[in-house]
Design a protein around this motif. Structure first.
Motif, PDB file in Angstrom:
ATOM      1  N   TRP A  35       0.815  -1.209   0.000  1.00  0.00           N
ATOM      2  CA  TRP A  35       0.000   0.000   0.000  1.00  0.00           C
ATOM      3  C   TRP A  35       0.847   1.257   0.000  1.00  0.00           C
ATOM      4  O   TRP A  35       0.386   2.320  -0.349  1.00  0.00           O
ATOM      5  N   GLU A  36       2.081   1.114   0.411  1.00  0.00           N
ATOM      6  CA  GLU A  36       2.964   2.263   0.443  1.00  0.00           C
ATOM      7  C   GLU A  36       4.385   1.831   0.110  1.00  0.00           C
ATOM      8  O   GLU A  36       4.734   0.646   0.210  1.00  0.00           O
ATOM      9  N   ILE A  37       5.183   2.807  -0.291  1.00  0.00           N
ATOM     10  CA  ILE A  37       6.575   2.565  -0.660  1.00  0.00           C
ATOM     11  C   ILE A  37       7.458   3.162   0.424  1.00  0.00           C
ATOM     12  O   ILE A  37       7.236   4.297   0.867  1.00  0.00           O
ATOM     13  N   PHE A  38       8.435   2.403   0.866  1.00  0.00           N
ATOM     14  CA  PHE A  38       9.341   2.873   1.905  1.00  0.00           C
ATOM     15  C   PHE A  38      10.555   3.538   1.263  1.00  0.00           C
ATOM     16  O   PHE A  38      11.123   3.030   0.291  1.00  0.00           O
ATOM     17  N   VAL A  39      10.940   4.669   1.831  1.00  0.00           N
ATOM     18  CA  VAL A  39      12.105   5.406   1.363  1.00  0.00           C
ATOM     19  C   VAL A  39      13.232   5.166   2.362  1.00  0.00           C
ATOM     20  O   VAL A  39      13.050   5.332   3.574  1.00  0.00           O
ATOM     21  N   VAL A  40      14.408   4.760   1.844  1.00  0.00           N
ATOM     22  CA  VAL A  40      15.512   4.379   2.723  1.00  0.00           C
ATOM     23  C   VAL A  40      16.788   5.111   2.329  1.00  0.00           C
ATOM     24  O   VAL A  40      16.933   5.595   1.199  1.00  0.00           O
ATOM     25  N   ASP A  41      17.721   5.180   3.291  1.00  0.00           N
ATOM     26  CA  ASP A  41      19.028   5.759   2.993  1.00  0.00           C
ATOM     27  C   ASP A  41      19.962   4.652   2.512  1.00  0.00           C
ATOM     28  O   ASP A  41      19.561   3.479   2.450  1.00  0.00           O
ATOM     29  N   PRO A  42      21.209   4.957   2.156  1.00  0.00           N
ATOM     30  CA  PRO A  42      22.124   3.920   1.663  1.00  0.00           C
ATOM     31  C   PRO A  42      22.339   2.766   2.646  1.00  0.00           C
ATOM     32  O   PRO A  42      22.660   1.652   2.241  1.00  0.00           O
ATOM     33  N   GLY A  43      22.168   3.017   3.934  1.00  0.00           N
ATOM     34  CA  GLY A  43      22.304   1.958   4.934  1.00  0.00           C
ATOM     35  C   GLY A  43      21.024   1.180   5.160  1.00  0.00           C
ATOM     36  O   GLY A  43      20.939   0.358   6.069  1.00  0.00           O
ATOM     37  N   HIS A  44      20.018   1.436   4.362  1.00  0.00           N
ATOM     38  CA  HIS A  44      18.702   0.786   4.422  1.00  0.00           C
ATOM     39  C   HIS A  44      17.944   1.140   5.707  1.00  0.00           C
ATOM     40  O   HIS A  44      17.131   0.364   6.198  1.00  0.00           O
ATOM     41  N   HIS A  45      18.209   2.327   6.217  1.00  0.00           N
ATOM     42  CA  HIS A  45      17.424   2.832   7.349  1.00  0.00           C
ATOM     43  C   HIS A  45      16.218   3.594   6.789  1.00  0.00           C
ATOM     44  O   HIS A  45      16.370   4.398   5.869  1.00  0.00           O
ATOM     45  N   PRO A  46      15.017   3.342   7.305  1.00  0.00           N
ATOM     46  CA  PRO A  46      13.822   4.013   6.769  1.00  0.00           C
ATOM     47  C   PRO A  46      13.836   5.513   7.035  1.00  0.00           C
ATOM     48  O   PRO A  46      14.115   5.953   8.155  1.00  0.00           O
ATOM     49  N   ALA A  53       3.219  -0.905   8.210  1.00  0.00           N
ATOM     50  CA  ALA A  53       4.267  -0.264   9.008  1.00  0.00           C
ATOM     51  C   ALA A  53       5.584  -0.981   8.779  1.00  0.00           C
ATOM     52  O   ALA A  53       5.621  -2.197   8.564  1.00  0.00           O
ATOM     53  N   ALA A  54       6.668  -0.212   8.821  1.00  0.00           N
ATOM     54  CA  ALA A  54       8.001  -0.768   8.634  1.00  0.00           C
ATOM     55  C   ALA A  54       8.467  -1.472   9.905  1.00  0.00           C
ATOM     56  O   ALA A  54       8.219  -1.001  11.016  1.00  0.00           O
ATOM     57  N   VAL A  55       9.159  -2.592   9.730  1.00  0.00           N
ATOM     58  CA  VAL A  55       9.765  -3.319  10.844  1.00  0.00           C
ATOM     59  C   VAL A  55      11.277  -3.137  10.753  1.00  0.00           C
ATOM     60  O   VAL A  55      11.870  -3.317   9.684  1.00  0.00           O
ATOM     61  N   VAL A  56      11.900  -2.766  11.868  1.00  0.00           N
ATOM     62  CA  VAL A  56      13.336  -2.488  11.873  1.00  0.00           C
ATOM     63  C   VAL A  56      14.050  -3.406  12.865  1.00  0.00           C
ATOM     64  O   VAL A  56      13.477  -3.824  13.879  1.00  0.00           O
ATOM     65  N   ASP A  57      15.304  -3.717  12.552  1.00  0.00           N
ATOM     66  CA  ASP A  57      16.098  -4.552  13.449  1.00  0.00           C
ATOM     67  C   ASP A  57      16.767  -3.691  14.519  1.00  0.00           C
ATOM     68  O   ASP A  57      16.505  -2.482  14.619  1.00  0.00           O
ATOM     69  N   GLY A  58      17.648  -4.304  15.308  1.00  0.00           N
ATOM     70  CA  GLY A  58      18.291  -3.566  16.392  1.00  0.00           C
ATOM     71  C   GLY A  58      19.124  -2.395  15.929  1.00  0.00           C
ATOM     72  O   GLY A  58      19.338  -1.445  16.681  1.00  0.00           O
ATOM     73  N   GLY A  59      19.610  -2.444  14.676  1.00  0.00           N
ATOM     74  CA  GLY A  59      20.395  -1.353  14.133  1.00  0.00           C
ATOM     75  C   GLY A  59      19.579  -0.305  13.414  1.00  0.00           C
ATOM     76  O   GLY A  59      20.138   0.613  12.803  1.00  0.00           O
ATOM     77  N   GLY A  60      18.247  -0.446  13.457  1.00  0.00           N
ATOM     78  CA  GLY A  60      17.375   0.517  12.816  1.00  0.00           C
ATOM     79  C   GLY A  60      17.229   0.324  11.323  1.00  0.00           C
ATOM     80  O   GLY A  60      16.695   1.194  10.622  1.00  0.00           O
ATOM     81  N   ARG A  61      17.658  -0.812  10.792  1.00  0.00           N
ATOM     82  CA  ARG A  61      17.552  -1.089   9.359  1.00  0.00           C
ATOM     83  C   ARG A  61      16.198  -1.713   9.034  1.00  0.00           C
ATOM     84  O   ARG A  61      15.668  -2.513   9.805  1.00  0.00           O
ATOM     85  N   LEU A  62      15.670  -1.373   7.878  1.00  0.00           N
ATOM     86  CA  LEU A  62      14.389  -1.901   7.430  1.00  0.00           C
ATOM     87  C   LEU A  62      14.542  -3.372   7.052  1.00  0.00           C
ATOM     88  O   LEU A  62      15.348  -3.719   6.187  1.00  0.00           O
ATOM     89  N   VAL A  63      13.784  -4.243   7.716  1.00  0.00           N
ATOM     90  CA  VAL A  63      13.893  -5.683   7.443  1.00  0.00           C
ATOM     91  C   VAL A  63      12.571  -6.300   6.997  1.00  0.00           C
ATOM     92  O   VAL A  63      12.536  -7.461   6.573  1.00  0.00           O
TER      93      VAL A  63
END
Length: 467
Positions: free
Chosen positions: A188-199, A249-259
């Motif tokens: 339903w939506e597109i996630f925008v991430v940085d080079p480190g795959h953080h949302p 909703a985006a799910v993130v790991d302990g490092g804040g990366r989109l998983v």
């Protein structure tokens, strides 16, 4: 919802469903008759037009001893979609009878969260066999999901999502979506991430479709978003979706990366499941599933009944303290259950409200005292009303105003105690890290029964009612 549902929106013919959208008994019987007669082709023709959810219902409605024959007759119609719609107990029994390669083939058709739901309840050997039969990418995704705690966001999430960099234009995104056939079609939506795959933010599909192609994604995205930690309990996930009216909703790991991501259709299932669990836990009925093995249901329920037996012995001990009082006025024996029963119901009402408030995060440390005052006020109002009614009725029936006054006072007192216990017991268990839905009713029942008998018989004794 899966990709299969989007590409093939099969609906069960209305002629096979009753007014409540359940399979008609005649239809189920016709399919089973065809199977019993060895006419697998006829059974398959009847079942083929059904929606996967209704095929799952058909298998659940079939008696256990007849399921193997039905599954053999319609085996090619039982795919991953059917398994995800199926009752857990029925599905587990069916999956155990399938070849690991069949299970792997079904799992490969599904989103990761649905595949995990099928595989996670297999034994360790079964899981290994199915995982070996999967391709490396699917195997890695499912193994990662299985590494997270049960009923966590990591188990619930799906890894199939759309993520793009902030510097892309809307035109780049549209071309990407149209050009890559391997992308998921369920989002339903597109996630925008940085080079480190953080949302960094999200873009609704409607924004992408309406914006000019030359506009940067970073200029149209919404930067505020609700992020779900991968280890968050699924009940807390559902509360966040409810509180913030989320679609995904985006799910993130302990490092804040989109998983991964979680979608509303998964949360609807969780809300229903958790609500049912709490109700069943308070009743001591175990999982409360009619497909649960008899011995499992027995073990779950008998523990509860034994606990209730122990609390009943406490109430019985209170009664023995006043044997002399009861023997001198038999009417007391007839009226005792009324005091305890109404008090128990009052306690159950308060307890149910409190447990629900705790489960939905409505009741916290900041409003605990206000909640207690509220329940005491309600108990005072209820107690006054019930006390007047029962006191008047007893006085008229037994022609004994003093007895009416005693039972009215006892009823008022016990309902107050019940109201207090109904809120304090769940709160105490919550503070002790125990599930208030499991143990609250045992303690509340013990309190209202024993205190009801003690107050009523004690007042009858000290008031001189019994000579």
């Amino acid at each position: 919802m899966s990709e299969t549902e989007l590409s093939d929106p099969v609906e069960t013919p209305e002629s096979e469903l009753d007014e409540d959208d359940r399979l008609k008994a005649d239809f189920v019987r016709a399919v089973l008759d065809a199977v019993e007669e060895g006419d697998g082709e006829a059974a398959r023709e009847k079942v083929e037009p059904l929606h996967p959810a209704d095929i799952a219902d058909l298998i659940e409605l079939t008696p256990g001893e007849q399921r193997p024959a039905l599954v053999a007759a319609i085996g090619d119609l039982i795919d991953g979609e059917v398994l995800t719609e199926m009752n857990d107990w029925v599905r587990d029994a069916l999956v155990e009878s399938l070849d690991p390669k069949q299970i792997a083939g079904m799992a490969a058709e599904l989103d990761t969260d649905d595949a995990v739901a099928i595989i996670e309840d297999l034994g360790e050997a079964g899981q290994r066999a199915v995982l070996r039969a999967l391709d490396p990418d699917n195997r890695a995704a499912i193994e990662e999901a299985l590494s997270y705690p049960e009923e966590s966001a990591g188990r619930l999430m799906q890894r199939e999502l759309i993520a793009v960099p902030e510097h892309w234009t809307v035109g780049d995104v549209i071309d990407y979506l149209r050009g890559d056939e391997e992308l998921t079609t369920d989002f339903w939506e597109i996630f925008v991430v940085d080079p480190g795959h953080h949302p960094l933010g999200t873009c609704h599909l409607s924004w992408i479709l309406r914006a000019p192609r030359s506009v940067l994604v970073g200029d149209v995205m919404k930067r505020e978003q609700t992020l779900i930690p991968v280890d968050m309990d699924q009940e807390e996930v559902a509360l966040r979706f409810q509180k913030y009216a989320l679609i995904s909703a985006a799910v993130v790991d302990g490092g804040g990366r989109l998983v991964g991501m979680i979608t509303a259709d998964d949360v609807v299932h969780i809300i229903s499941q958790e609500a049912g669990e709490d109700a069943l836990l308070m009743s001591g009925a175990g999982e409360g599933d009619i497909n649960e093995p008899i011995l499992d249901s027995y073990r779950a329920r008998v523990r509860w009944l034994i606990a209730n037996l122990a609390t009943a012995l406490v109430a019985a001990t209170v009664i023995t303290l006043f044997e002399g009082t009861i023997s001198r006025m038999v009417a007391l024996a007839a009226l005792m259950p009324i005091v305890a029963g109404v008090g128990g119901n009052a306690g159950t009402q308060t307890m149910a409200v409190t447990v629900r408030a705790l489960a939905t995060n409505q009741l916290t440390e900041s409003n605990t005292l206000r909640a207690i005052r509220r329940e005491i006020t309600i108990a005072l109002l209820n107690g006054s009303t019930v006390a007047v009614v029962i006191g008047t009725a007893v006085a008229l029936y037994y022609h004994h105003p003093a007895l009416g006054a005693v039972i009215a006072t006892a009823m008022m007192t016990n309902i107050l105690i019940a109201g207090l216990a109904g809120v304090v017991v769940p709160l105490t268990l919550e503070r002790l890290r125990a599930d208030p839905a499991v143990a609250s009713s045992v303690f509340v029942t013990m309190t209202t029964d024993s205190m009801g008998f003690f107050v009523f018989l004690g007042l009858a004794t000290v008031s001189g009612l019994v000579g």
